[in-house]
Design a protein around this motif. Structure first.
Motif, short mmCIF file in Angstrom:
data_model
loop_
_atom_site.label_atom_id
_atom_site.label_comp_id
_atom_site.label_asym_id
_atom_site.label_seq_id
_atom_site.Cartn_x
_atom_site.Cartn_y
_atom_site.Cartn_z
N SER A 282 -14.91 -70.15 53.94
CA SER A 282 -14.12 -69.17 53.21
C SER A 282 -14.52 -67.74 53.59
O SER A 282 -15.70 -67.43 53.73
CB SER A 282 -14.31 -69.36 51.70
N GLU A 283 -13.52 -66.90 53.76
CA GLU A 283 -13.76 -65.50 54.07
C GLU A 283 -13.71 -64.62 52.81
O GLU A 283 -14.07 -63.46 52.86
CB GLU A 283 -12.71 -65.01 55.08
N GLU A 284 -13.24 -65.19 51.71
CA GLU A 284 -13.14 -64.43 50.47
C GLU A 284 -13.91 -65.15 49.37
O GLU A 284 -13.50 -66.19 48.89
CB GLU A 284 -11.67 -64.28 50.04
N MET A 285 -15.04 -64.57 49.00
CA MET A 285 -15.83 -65.12 47.90
C MET A 285 -16.67 -64.00 47.29
O MET A 285 -16.94 -62.99 47.92
CB MET A 285 -16.71 -66.26 48.36
N GLN A 286 -17.04 -64.20 46.04
CA GLN A 286 -17.90 -63.25 45.34
C GLN A 286 -19.22 -63.93 45.04
O GLN A 286 -19.25 -65.06 44.55
CB GLN A 286 -17.24 -62.79 44.04
N ILE A 287 -20.32 -63.24 45.33
CA ILE A 287 -21.66 -63.78 45.08
C ILE A 287 -22.39 -62.86 44.11
O ILE A 287 -22.55 -61.67 44.37
CB ILE A 287 -22.46 -63.90 46.40
N THR A 288 -22.81 -63.41 42.99
CA THR A 288 -23.54 -62.64 41.99
C THR A 288 -24.75 -63.44 41.51
O THR A 288 -24.92 -64.61 41.86
CB THR A 288 -22.65 -62.29 40.78
N SER A 289 -25.59 -62.78 40.68
CA SER A 289 -26.78 -63.42 40.14
C SER A 289 -26.75 -63.42 38.64
O SER A 289 -26.20 -62.51 38.02
CB SER A 289 -28.05 -62.68 40.61
N GLU A 290 -27.37 -64.44 38.05
CA GLU A 290 -27.51 -64.50 36.60
C GLU A 290 -28.79 -65.26 36.29
O GLU A 290 -28.86 -66.48 36.46
CB GLU A 290 -26.30 -65.22 35.98
N ASP A 291 -29.82 -64.55 35.85
CA ASP A 291 -31.12 -65.17 35.57
C ASP A 291 -31.61 -65.97 36.77
O ASP A 291 -31.82 -65.42 37.82
CB ASP A 291 -31.03 -66.05 34.31
N ASP A 292 -31.72 -67.29 36.61
CA ASP A 292 -32.26 -68.13 37.69
C ASP A 292 -31.18 -68.77 38.54
O ASP A 292 -31.45 -69.71 39.29
CB ASP A 292 -33.13 -69.24 37.08
N TYR A 293 -29.95 -68.25 38.44
CA TYR A 293 -28.83 -68.89 39.14
C TYR A 293 -28.08 -67.93 40.04
O TYR A 293 -27.91 -66.75 39.72
CB TYR A 293 -27.86 -69.52 38.13
N LEU A 294 -27.64 -68.47 41.17
CA LEU A 294 -26.77 -67.76 42.09
C LEU A 294 -25.35 -68.27 41.82
O LEU A 294 -25.11 -69.47 41.81
CB LEU A 294 -27.16 -68.06 43.53
#
Length: 201
Positions: A126-138
Motif C-alpha cells: 500500500s502507498e497510502e497508510m497512516q502510522i501512529t503510536s498509542e502507549d505500547d502499540y503501533l
C-alpha cells in the motif's frame, strides 16, 4: 562532592542516551515489515463484534492462515467451518453434514479484510497508510479495496514489543466503527501445512 557531581552527570547522560534510543514510529514500522516478511503462517483465536442497526453481534472463531492466501476458519459454536484453498471456498456445516463450494473468489473477497494475513500482505504494497503510536502499540490505518461504504477503512494495533496484533477495527465512510476484531493466543510460524490445513475436506 566532585564525585557526587560526576555520578549525577553520568546518570543524566545515560538517561538522555536511553531516551534517544527509543525507536521512532517509522523505525518500528520497518521492523514490523521485516517480521512480516518472515512469517509463513499463523493461528489465533478471534473475537469479532459486528455493530449494525440492531444490537451488536458477536462471533468467536479460530483462524489458521498459510501464505499467500490459504485459510481455515472454525467457529466456536460448531455451526460452520470455512476453508479457502486459493481457488475455491468451502462452507462446511457440521450439524447438517453439508458442504457448499463457491468457485468465484469475488463472492468472498470482502471477508478477507477480517484476516490478519491479508492485512499483513497489503501493508507491504500500500502507498497510502497512516502510522501512529498509542502507549505500547503501533497503529496502522489503511483504506479497504472496493466501494462498500460500511467497510471503508481498517486500523490494526500491533504490540511494539513483539509485533503481535491486539485488535483490528473496520470503519465506515462516516468514520464509525462497524466491526471490531480482537486477537488472542496468536502464534506465528506454527507446524501448518496445506495437507493438515485441509485434512477435514
Amino acid at each position: 562532592m566532585k564525585k557526587i557531581f560526576v555520578v549525577i552527570v553520568l546518570i543524566s547522560l545515560i538517561t538522555i542516551a536511553c531516551k534517544d534510543k527509543n525507536p521512532t514510529d517509522e523505525e518500528l514500522f520497518n521492523e514490523l515489515q521485516k517480521t512480516i516478511n518472515n512469517i509463513e503462517n499463523y493461528s489465533c483465536d478471534v473475537s469479532m463484534t459486528i455493530h449494525g442497526n440492531k444490537k451488536p453481534e458477536k462471533y468467536l472463531a479460530k483462524h489458521f492462515f498459510l501464505k499467500p492466501n490459504k485459510y481455515k476458519v472454525q467457529y466456536m459454536d460448531g455451526k460452520q467451518d470455512i476453508y479457502f484453498d486459493g481457488k475455491k471456498t468451502f462452507f462446511i456445516y457440521p450439524n447438517i453434514d453439508k458442504i457448499k463450494i463457491i468457485q468465484n473468489k469475488k463472492e468472498t473477497k470482502e471477508d478477507t479484510s477480517f484476516f490478519l494475513g491479508y492485512f499483513l500482505e497489503r501493508i507491504q504494497t500500500s502507498e497510502e497508510m497512516q502510522i501512529t503510536s498509542e502507549d505500547d502499540y503501533l497503529i496502522i490505518k489503511m483504506n479497504l479495496p472496493g466501494n462498500n461504504t460500511s467497510r471503508k477503512e481498517q486500523k490494526i494495533w500491533f504490540s511494539k514489543e513483539n509485533f503481535k496484533p491486539l485488535k483490528m477495527t473496520i470503519i465506515d465512510s462516516e468514520g464509525k466503527e462497524t466491526i471490531e476484531i480482537k486477537y488472542t493466543n496468536l502464534n506465528y510460524d506454527i507446524k501448518l501445512t496445506e495437507k493438515n490445513l485441509f485434512e477435514s475436506l
